[in-house]
Structure formats: structure tokens, C-alpha cells
Design an enzyme around this catalytic site. Structure first.
Site, PDB file in Angstrom:
ATOM      1  N   GLU A  21     -18.410   0.436   4.998  1.00 31.24           N
ATOM      2  CA  GLU A  21     -17.245  -0.407   4.823  1.00 31.24           C
ATOM      3  C   GLU A  21     -17.583  -1.792   5.347  1.00 31.24           C
ATOM      4  O   GLU A  21     -18.092  -1.926   6.471  1.00 31.24           O
ATOM      5  CB  GLU A  21     -16.100   0.212   5.634  1.00 31.24           C
ATOM      6  CG  GLU A  21     -14.742  -0.028   5.079  1.00 31.24           C
ATOM      7  CD  GLU A  21     -14.472   0.737   3.787  1.00 31.24           C
ATOM      8  OE1 GLU A  21     -15.324   1.552   3.340  1.00 31.24           O
ATOM      9  OE2 GLU A  21     -13.402   0.486   3.216  1.00 31.24           O
TER      10      GLU A  21
ATOM     11  N   ASP B 296       0.838  -1.201   0.000  1.00 35.23           N
ATOM     12  CA  ASP B 296       0.000   0.000   0.000  1.00 35.23           C
ATOM     13  C   ASP B 296       0.868   1.244   0.000  1.00 35.23           C
ATOM     14  O   ASP B 296       0.552   2.231  -0.663  1.00 35.23           O
ATOM     15  CB  ASP B 296      -0.886   0.036   1.239  1.00 35.23           C
ATOM     16  CG  ASP B 296      -2.145  -0.781   1.045  1.00 35.23           C
ATOM     17  OD1 ASP B 296      -3.026  -0.708   1.893  1.00 35.23           O
ATOM     18  OD2 ASP B 296      -2.234  -1.512   0.030  1.00 35.23           O
TER      19      ASP B 296
ATOM     20  N   LYS C 296     -10.480   5.307   9.612  1.00 36.97           N
ATOM     21  CA  LYS C 296     -10.509   4.844   8.237  1.00 36.97           C
ATOM     22  C   LYS C 296     -10.349   3.335   8.276  1.00 36.97           C
ATOM     23  O   LYS C 296      -9.265   2.812   8.564  1.00 36.97           O
ATOM     24  CB  LYS C 296      -9.399   5.495   7.415  1.00 36.97           C
ATOM     25  CG  LYS C 296      -9.498   5.135   5.951  1.00 36.97           C
ATOM     26  CD  LYS C 296      -8.630   6.027   5.107  1.00 36.97           C
ATOM     27  CE  LYS C 296      -8.917   5.863   3.638  1.00 36.97           C
ATOM     28  NZ  LYS C 296      -8.759   4.489   3.168  1.00 36.97           N
TER      29      LYS C 296
ATOM     30  N   CYS D 281      18.375 -27.204  -8.352  1.00 33.62           N
ATOM     31  CA  CYS D 281      18.876 -28.183  -9.322  1.00 33.62           C
ATOM     32  C   CYS D 281      20.395 -28.148  -9.466  1.00 33.62           C
ATOM     33  O   CYS D 281      20.962 -28.952 -10.210  1.00 33.62           O
ATOM     34  CB  CYS D 281      18.212 -27.965 -10.680  1.00 33.62           C
ATOM     35  SG  CYS D 281      18.664 -26.419 -11.469  1.00 33.62           S
TER      36      CYS D 281
ATOM     37  N   CYS E 284      22.077 -23.019  -8.369  1.00 32.98           N
ATOM     38  CA  CYS E 284      20.655 -23.076  -8.037  1.00 32.98           C
ATOM     39  C   CYS E 284      20.447 -24.033  -6.865  1.00 32.98           C
ATOM     40  O   CYS E 284      20.876 -25.187  -6.925  1.00 32.98           O
ATOM     41  CB  CYS E 284      19.855 -23.564  -9.249  1.00 32.98           C
ATOM     42  SG  CYS E 284      18.127 -23.870  -8.866  1.00 32.98           S
TER      43      CYS E 284
ATOM     44  N   LEU F 210     -11.452   9.247  -1.526  1.00 40.73           N
ATOM     45  CA  LEU F 210     -10.944  10.269  -0.614  1.00 40.73           C
ATOM     46  C   LEU F 210      -9.542  10.655  -1.047  1.00 40.73           C
ATOM     47  O   LEU F 210      -8.776   9.809  -1.492  1.00 40.73           O
ATOM     48  CB  LEU F 210     -10.870   9.717   0.809  1.00 40.73           C
ATOM     49  CG  LEU F 210     -12.177   9.519   1.570  1.00 40.73           C
ATOM     50  CD1 LEU F 210     -11.910   8.763   2.861  1.00 40.73           C
ATOM     51  CD2 LEU F 210     -12.823  10.860   1.874  1.00 40.73           C
TER      52      LEU F 210
ATOM     53  N   ARG G  71     -18.357  -1.314  -4.639  1.00 39.08           N
ATOM     54  CA  ARG G  71     -18.145   0.019  -5.178  1.00 39.08           C
ATOM     55  C   ARG G  71     -17.919   0.005  -6.685  1.00 39.08           C
ATOM     56  O   ARG G  71     -18.351   0.902  -7.392  1.00 39.08           O
ATOM     57  CB  ARG G  71     -16.940   0.681  -4.510  1.00 39.08           C
ATOM     58  CG  ARG G  71     -16.660   2.011  -5.206  1.00 39.08           C
ATOM     59  CD  ARG G  71     -15.778   2.876  -4.406  1.00 39.08           C
ATOM     60  NE  ARG G  71     -14.421   2.382  -4.383  1.00 39.08           N
ATOM     61  CZ  ARG G  71     -13.427   3.023  -3.787  1.00 39.08           C
ATOM     62  NH1 ARG G  71     -13.669   4.129  -3.152  1.00 39.08           N
ATOM     63  NH2 ARG G  71     -12.223   2.535  -3.813  1.00 39.08           N
TER      64      ARG G  71
HETATM   65  S1  IVH Z   1     -16.079   8.471   3.600  1.00 41.42           S
HETATM   66  C1  IVH Z   1     -16.846  10.777  -0.083  1.00 41.42           C
HETATM   67  N1  IVH Z   1     -15.342   7.351   5.860  1.00 41.42           N
HETATM   68  O1  IVH Z   1     -11.908   4.647   2.283  1.00 41.42           O
HETATM   69  C2  IVH Z   1     -16.028  10.022   0.866  1.00 41.42           C
HETATM   70  N2  IVH Z   1     -14.625   6.367   3.850  1.00 41.42           N
HETATM   71  O2  IVH Z   1      -9.889   5.669   0.481  1.00 41.42           O
HETATM   72  C3  IVH Z   1     -16.469   8.624   0.966  1.00 41.42           C
HETATM   73  N3  IVH Z   1     -13.327   4.324   4.136  1.00 41.42           N
HETATM   74  O3  IVH Z   1     -13.955   4.699  -0.541  1.00 41.42           O
HETATM   75  C4  IVH Z   1     -15.810   7.874   1.971  1.00 41.42           C
HETATM   76  N4  IVH Z   1     -13.389   4.288   6.318  1.00 41.42           N
HETATM   77  O4  IVH Z   1     -14.433   2.901   1.222  1.00 41.42           O
HETATM   78  C5  IVH Z   1     -15.284   7.303   4.528  1.00 41.42           C
HETATM   79  N5  IVH Z   1     -14.810   6.440   7.906  1.00 41.42           N
HETATM   80  C6  IVH Z   1     -14.756   6.400   6.592  1.00 41.42           C
HETATM   81  C7  IVH Z   1     -14.058   5.377   5.915  1.00 41.42           C
HETATM   82  C8  IVH Z   1     -14.022   5.395   4.536  1.00 41.42           C
HETATM   83  C9  IVH Z   1     -12.950   3.672   5.236  1.00 41.42           C
HETATM   84  C10 IVH Z   1     -12.994   3.917   2.764  1.00 41.42           C
HETATM   85  C11 IVH Z   1     -14.111   4.141   1.781  1.00 41.42           C
HETATM   86  C12 IVH Z   1     -13.514   5.025   0.735  1.00 41.42           C
HETATM   87  C13 IVH Z   1     -12.061   4.779   0.912  1.00 41.42           C
HETATM   88  C14 IVH Z   1     -11.230   5.919   0.351  1.00 41.42           C
END
Ligand code: IVH
Length: 744
Positions: free
Chosen positions: A191, A53, A133, A460, A457, A103, A154
Site C-alpha cells: 500500500e 465510502d 487496513k 441573483c 436565489c 478483499l 493495481r
Molecule cells: S492484503 C489478497 N493487507 O485493501 C488480499 N490489503 O480492500 C490482498 N489493503 O487491495 C490484500 N491494507 O490494497 C492487504 N494489510 C493489508 C492491507 C490491504 C490495505 C488494501 C489493498 C487491497 C484493499 C482491499
């Protein structure tokens, strides 16, 4: 990209100067786009990420910065313009009522402050709503008159896949909303995740069953949501938290009549703004946190861990708290989402094509732990690449236990300066791929030893080779190195290739050790009789095991997989699912690909010269062709059934062979040849009865005469242009025989 549903507020210009990208910027942009595009695909479709990530985020930032500097590079197909990739390809596509946005991310408190300043200039200040998040999968739920009528992934933000039966297995998601005041139509977003504790249980049982485990809870949740059989989903209890609202229309019948619908584009969190004026829904609050209370009252799962704070200092406190308590919540988190709480302000601020301006994700830095480096060993991959990896004392980091980490190559081991026996710093960016950062040199005892890269190797014994300018050592014994064979067979069985589920590592090893297969070519010739000779496939009663019978059934089914999967299975360097799909669509059979010239291959969109050369090289090796031959003999379908060459034949010169001779005023020889190939035709150098046309320019010589002798139509430049544009029939219909042009 502009979005008609999203009210556009002009961007606050940060960098006013607009420059033309130079070659280096273009190259870097192309490189990053490809890498991130592929990473997206692997992450979302195959559940098999190849980059971390952190690397993905860093790449995305660099790409965005490049595009900010050179806006001309921001094409609609750039990874920066995609909200996310389509996660499941198995389920019916459905359009979301309101678009799901993504986001924007910040990675430091300074960047967060800069966001808050920008937001303030657009009228967005506190109170701020701070949320965790959650590292899960976004879903969109539609309740019609209070009943869950549809749940979708999504997807690309506009269209997702219907996963209603799977979502209905989630205990915390009500299929019917409770209480009063429920709107006619309510679209919410949230989520879906696998709680960490459930994740550990799922992995334990997979381990017991001898199956590969999930790398992290997010992958496990994705795998679970993508199950065709909701019973499997139900066996791995997912959970969900709602964090946004999409479309809200009309109030419930309980309120005595339907109120006028809120116009599209008025949803909150996930669309552009709040759910319309409060008047549309009796007593509806004008804050997102207020809406959460409403949703909670209707029985929807809302987090209890969010906080509304008046200003940015409160936001920073929230962030600091969860930095310290990152593993307290029952799910994995990778940051904090900060939202402007007031809906009127959200609406006024609007969104870019990708993300709202009223919300931001603060991403926590990758977690780091220390552990002992017990050994450095090497692994021989499918293509013979020899990769050193760290063997460590198991340690928990970012939600999973790690004991191995790749060290990439010999140079990288030297660069990191790690010795066997060192305490090392290990990082895992809330994600998948653990990375050894380096040694804690102060903790050395003196007993540590340097890693020596093997000369042969380990599988082998063949001396390893390294090409000029390459960082990787390779085992050149591609055909029969047991490690390469094992990896190739495992790859052939993999999800992206033939998808032979029961053929795991152990079964592959048993097939090779028992001599049942000498290479992947023999796989489809396995029979009940041959399996019965191998103890691994026979039970105590002397009968074939369930697995053995499963393998035969899988193989029978796999014989008619789509062509692109066969191409992936062949382990042609650089040919991943994307290139394989493009080749399959264009040529329709393995034979047609085998017969195609480098030029014809390279002309396919998404293929290009590197892949084209690699495909040609692959088919020039006898034992490679033997694999294809064995599969054919064993009944594997090597073409697309009823391939109508729709794409190929749509190209105007499909099946046409052209010889070009002499000088054409309007084309160089190369340009003329390319134009033919681009149009799907073939260019050859000598005239025969099979030649469709000879294009003759100035000073055409013997080829002109030969064509005249054989009766092959001869075209001048004007006729050649007609040929390129309208095809053979158009040219043959006219009288186009060219006069023999005079010499110089
Ligand atoms: S709000 C318009 N709140 O993170 C904004 N998203 O990287 C919509 N996500 O697509 C998202 N926790 O799937 C929001 N507390 C939270 C979140 C959250 C995880 C995910 C969500 C979004 C992604 C963006």
C-alpha cells in the site's frame, strides 16, 4: 468469472434456493450498478468521489446480496466482479505477474465470526495474522535479481499502469534488495500512502498557493502517484508498506544456481496462495508472517504493527485495540485485515474470482464527533440546484478538519431535525464526505432557531422554483445567475472537462466581475489585451501576471482537447464522462450530435433515452447553441480529427434514410423504425429525393406512389431484412423493387 490462475475451491453454499429476479430486483440492480460504476470511475480516475465510502460499501453489499439471491444478475460487468478501477490513464499499461485480488469486507464482529466459521469449514483456522487496513493505494513491485524493475498501480487487478519513476521517489522502497537469498524474480504488493502529517503539510502549502486542497490523505496519495513529473511526487514524500507477495521464481545467484520456478498462481496475498513449496526457496517459511521477516531482511518496508494470534479472541482484541487507537499509526486506517497465517492453508483454501477465502477485511464503523452548527446556508450549483449546507465549528474527524457539510435539500434538513445553534453529530466514514447525522437534543438551550429555506436565489434574487415531485429547489435563471455562471465556468476549467489548470475559483470570479466574460462562451476569446484590463491579472509593474500568461497558454492548448471533454464542459444534464465518451466515439463531432435524432442518440450504447432527451433539450436552447458558436469562432476544435466514423460507419445503415409505410407482417411500425436506428440509419416520415429507401408493407398508399415517382427504391419485408443485415449496397445490387401491395 473463473480465473485459470486461481485454484477454485467450491463455494460453501449459504443460500441454496435460486430464484428468478422480479422487475423490482432488476431495476434496483441496474440502479446500483450504474451508481457504483460511476462512483468507481470518479473515485479512481477523477479523484473526485461523489459518494462516501460508507455509502459505496452499503451499495456494494446490497448489490452482492441481490446477486446472491438472484445469481442471474451477476454479469461479468457488474461492479461486484471488478477488483478495482483503473486508477491512472496516463501511464503505460503493464500486466501483473500474478493477479492482484481484492478483499471481502465485514462490518461487525458477528459477520467476522461467520467468516471464521466458513473459513474453518474449508480448513482455515488460527494462527491468524492481524494487520491494519491502510487507506492508501495498492501497488505491485517486481524485483528482478534483487533490482526494482517495475512498479505498477493495481489497475483492474490484471493490468496496472507503470509508475516506476514515481515509486522510486519513495524513500522506504529499496531500488535494490539487500542481504542473501533474494529470489530471481520477486513480486510484492503493498500500500502506498501519504502519512497524515505530510498530508497536512501538503494541504497547507496548497492553501497558501490558493489551490484546492485534497479531501483526505488517500486522495492526496492518489494525486501524487498520478503525477507525470516524478519531481512533484518527490516533493510530497509518500511512504509504503508491503502486505503481500505475488510471483516468486528461483533463488538468487548467491545460492549458486537458479531453482525451478514456482508455477504461476502460487503467489501469496494478492494471488491465490503462498509462494510455492518452501523447498523452492531455501529456508523459506510457511507462514505469511515469516515471509514478512524475510522481506524485512531484504530491506522492504513491512509494518511493525501486525500481530499473530492463535484464535479469534485474539483477533477481536486486536480489533478492539485499534478501534481505540485508530489515529496512533502515522497513516489513515479504515479497518483490520485478518489473514490465515499458514501458507499451505491459504493455498488449499484458494480464492473466488474477486477475493481470497483466507483473508477478510473488518471495516471500522464510521467515526462520529459532535460540534456546533453555526448556520445553515445555501449554495447554488452549476445546474441551478439550491443546496443547503451546514456551517460548523471546525472539528477534526477521520483525519481531516471539517467545517462544512451538505444537507442535500430542504426535506433532508427537516428530516434530520437540526436547528441552527444545535450541537450536532457529524460523521465521516474514514473518507471524504462529511455527514450531519442529527442534533444532540439534550444539549439545547432554547436559543436555537429553525432554518428557513430562502424563496429567492441568494445569488441573483430570482424566485426559486421546484418541479412537481422534485425534492430540489432550483434557480431558473440558468443563463445569467452569477452563482451558476461561476460554477459552470469552474466546471469548464475542471479536470474532467477542458482541464485549464490555472483557472481556479478566484480567477473565474475575477473574469466575471471584471466583465471579461459574460458566460463560458467567451472564455476562449480572452486575449492578453483583455486580461490586461483586469487588476487580478496584472502585477505591480503593470505586466500580465504569471497566472494570466499561464491561462492564455492553457487556453491555447485546451482548444484541441478531445471531443468528449468538450461535451462534458457543456454542462448538459446527465452527460458525464461516460456518456460523453460514448457520444464522441459514435458521432465524432458536436455538429453530428446536434443533428442526431433522439432515437439515434438513445441507440448509442451507454446513452439511453434519458440522456438522449437531455442532449436534445440542451441543443434546443438558443444561448446554449451560442456557446458552441462562440467556441467554434474562437478556434476550439469541435470534432475528433480524422474521425473515420469507424464505429458509426461500421454500422450498416450509417447515412441511410428510410421511410416506412404500410403494415409489415414481421414488424410493428415502431420495431421496424428501431431496427433501422439500431443499424445506424435514420427514419423519416415523408418521401423526398433524399430518402434512400421506402419500405412498403400491406396497404401502402401515397408514399409508395411518391417513391415510385421519384425513383426511390421500394423494399418489401424480405428486402428490408437484407437491408438491415447487409446494408444498402446489397439491396441495390439485387432487383428488389417491390410490387405495390394490394389494399385491405
Ligand atoms: S492484503 C489478497 N493487507 O485493501 C488480499 N490489503 O480492500 C490482498 N489493503 O487491495 C490484500 N491494507 O490494497 C492487504 N494489510 C493489508 C492491507 C490491504 C490495505 C488494501 C489493498 C487491497 C484493499 C482491499
Amino acid at each position: 468469472m473463473s480465473d485459470p490462475d486461481v485454484p477454485e475451491v467450491p463455494e460453501v453454499p449459504d443460500a441454496p434456493e435460486v430464484a428468478e429476479p422480479d422487475a423490482a430486483a432488476r431495476r434496483r440492480h441496474a440502479e446500483l450498478s450504474e451508481k457504483l460504476g460511476e462512483a468507481n470511475y470518479r473515485y479512481h480516475v477523477l479523484d473526485a468521489p461523489t459518494i462516501s465510502d460508507a455509502e459505496y460499501d452499503a451499495g456494494m453489499r446490497e448489490l452482492r446480496e441481490l446477486e446472491d439471491r438472484y445469481p442471474g444478475l451477476r454479469t461479468p460487468d457488474s461492479p461486484t466482479q471488478h477488483v478495482g478501477a483503473v486508477i491512472s490513464t496516463l501511464f503505460t499499461p503493464v500486466e501483473h505477474l500474478e493477479r492482484l485480488l481484492s478483499l471481502d469486507n465485514v462490518f461487525s464482529l458477528d459477520e467476522l465470526t461467520a467468516w471464521a466459521d466458513r473459513a474453518a469449514r474449508l480448513g482455515g483456522t488460527g494462527p491468524y495474522l492481524c494487520e491494519l487496513k491502510i487507506d492508501g493505494l495498492a501497488v505491485d513491485l517486481v524485483y528482478t535479481r534483487g533490482v526494482l524493475s517495475r512498479a505498477a498501480t493495481r489497475g483492474d487487478g490484471r493490468t496496472g499502469e507503470d509508475v516506476t519513476p514515481n515509486i522510486k521517489t519513495i524513500a522506504s522502497i529499496p531500488t535494490r534488495l539487500a542481504g542473501t537469498g533474494v529470489p530471481e524474480i520477486l513480486e510484492v504488493r503493498g500500500e502506498v500512502f501519504l502519512p497524515v502529517e505530510v498530508f497536512e503539510r501538503v494541504n497547507e502549502s496548497l492553501l497558501d498557493a490558493g489551490k484546492p486542497v485534497f479531501a483526505n490523505p488517500r486522495n492526496a496519495a492518489a494525486g501524487t502517484l498520478r503525477q507525470k513529473d516524478p519531481r512533484v511526487t518527490a516533493s510530497r514524500p509518500l511512504d509504503a508498506i508491503i502486505h503481500g507477495i505475488g510471483r516468486v521464481e528461483g533463488s538468487a545467484a548467491a545460492h549458486g544456481g537458479i531453482h525451478p520456478p514456482i508455477p504461476p498462481g502460487e503467489g501469496i496475498a494478492g494471488a491465490a496462495a503462498g509462494p510455492g513449496e518452501a523447498g523452492h526457496l531455501e529456508g523459506a517459511p510457511d507462514t505469511q508472517s515469516g515471509w514478512y521477516e524475510l522481506l524485512r531482511g531484504w530491506g522492504l518496508p513491512v509494518s511493525g504493527l501486525q500481530a499473530v494470534v492463535p484464535g479469534m479472541s485474539g483477533v477481536r482484541e486486536y480489533i478492539a485495540y485499534y478501534d481505540e487507537h485508530r489515529h496512533d499509526p502515522p497513516y489513515e486506517i479504515d479497518g483490520v485485515v485478518v489473514k490465515i497465517d499458514e501458507l499451505t492453508t491459504q493455498r488449499a483454501m484458494g480464492a473466488t474470482s474477486r477475493a481470497p477465502r483466507w483473508a477478510i477485511a473488518y471495516k471500522y464503523p464510521p467515526e462520529e464527533v459532535t460540534t456546533r452548527l453555526l448556520d445553515i446556508q445555501v449554495n447554488v450549483g452549476r445546474t441551478g440546484r439550491v443546496t443547503p449546507f451546514a456551517v460548523m465549528e471546525p472539528v477534526k474527524v477521520s483525519g481531516s478538519t471539517v467545517e462544512r457539510a451538505t444537507l442535500h435539500n430542504a426535506d433532508e434538513v427537516r428530516r434530520k431535525g437540526v436547528l441552527i445553534g444545535d450541537m450536532v453529530i457529524l460523521r465521516k466514514a474514514g473518507d471524504v464526505i462529511p455527514e450531519v447525522l442529527g442534533p444532540v437534543a439534550e444539549l439545547r438551550s432554547g436559543g436555537e432557531r429553525e432554518f428557513v429555506f430562502p424563496g429567492r436565489c441568494p445569488s441573483c434574487g430570482t424566485p426559486l422554483a421546484r418541479d412537481e415531485g422534485e425534492v430540489d429547489w432550483r434557480c431558473p435563471n440558468a443563463r445569467s445567475c452569477p452563482a451558476q455562471l461561476r460554477e459552470r465556468l469552474f466546471h469548464v476549467a475542471g479536470r474532467g472537462a477542458f482541464d485549464i489548470e490555472v483557472l481556479g475559483y478566484e480567477a473565474v470570479a475575477a473574469l466575471l466581475d471584471g466583465g471579461l466574460v459574460t458566460d463560458e462562451g467567451d472564455l476562449f476569446s480572452l486575449t492578453a489585451e483583455s486580461l490586461a484590463t483586469c487588476p487580478f491579472f496584472v502585477n505591480k509593474a503593470g505586466e500580465l501576471t504569471v497566472n494570466a500568461r499561464g491561462l492564455l497558454a492553457n487556453l491555447a492548448e485546451a482548444r484541441s482537447r478531445p471531443l468528449w471533454r468538450i461535451l462534458v464542459a457543456l454542462s448538459i444534464r446527465h452527460v458525464g464522462p461516460t456518456a460523453a465518451r460514448a457520444l464522441a466515439e459514435e458521432f465524432g463531432s458536436v455538429d453530428a450530435i446536434d443533428a442526431a435524432s433522439v432515437g439515434a442518440l438513445a441507440a448509442v450504447e451507454g446513452v439511453g433515452p434519458t440522456i438522449a432527451a437531455s442532449v436534445r433539450d440542451w441543443f434546443s436552447v438558443d444561448w446554449h447553441r451560442a456557446i458552441v458558436g462562440k467556441w467554434r469562432a474562437a478556434g476550439v476544435r469541435l470534432e475528433t480529427p480524422d474521425f473515420d466514423a469507424s464505429r458509426a460507419s461500421a454500422r450498416v445503415l450509417a447515412g441511410v434514410t428510410v421511410v416506412i409505410t404500410g403494415t409489415l407482417p414481421g414488424f410493428s411500425r415502431e420495431e421496424a423504425a428501431d431496427a433501422v436506428r439500431q443499424a445506424g440509419g435514420k427514419v423519416t416520415s415523408s418521401v423526398s429525393r433524399k430518402t434512400s429507401f421506402v419500405v412498403a408493407g400491406e396497404s401502402a398508399g401515397s408514399k409508395y406512389d411518391k417513391a415510385a415517382e421519384l425513383g426511390v427504391p421500394i423494399l418489401d419485408e424480405a428486402a428490408f431484412r437484407v437491408l438491415l443485415e447487409q446494408g444498402a449496397a446489397a439491396v441495390l445490387a439485387e432487383d428488389v423493387q417491390a410490387e405495390k401491395p394490394s389494399g385491405p
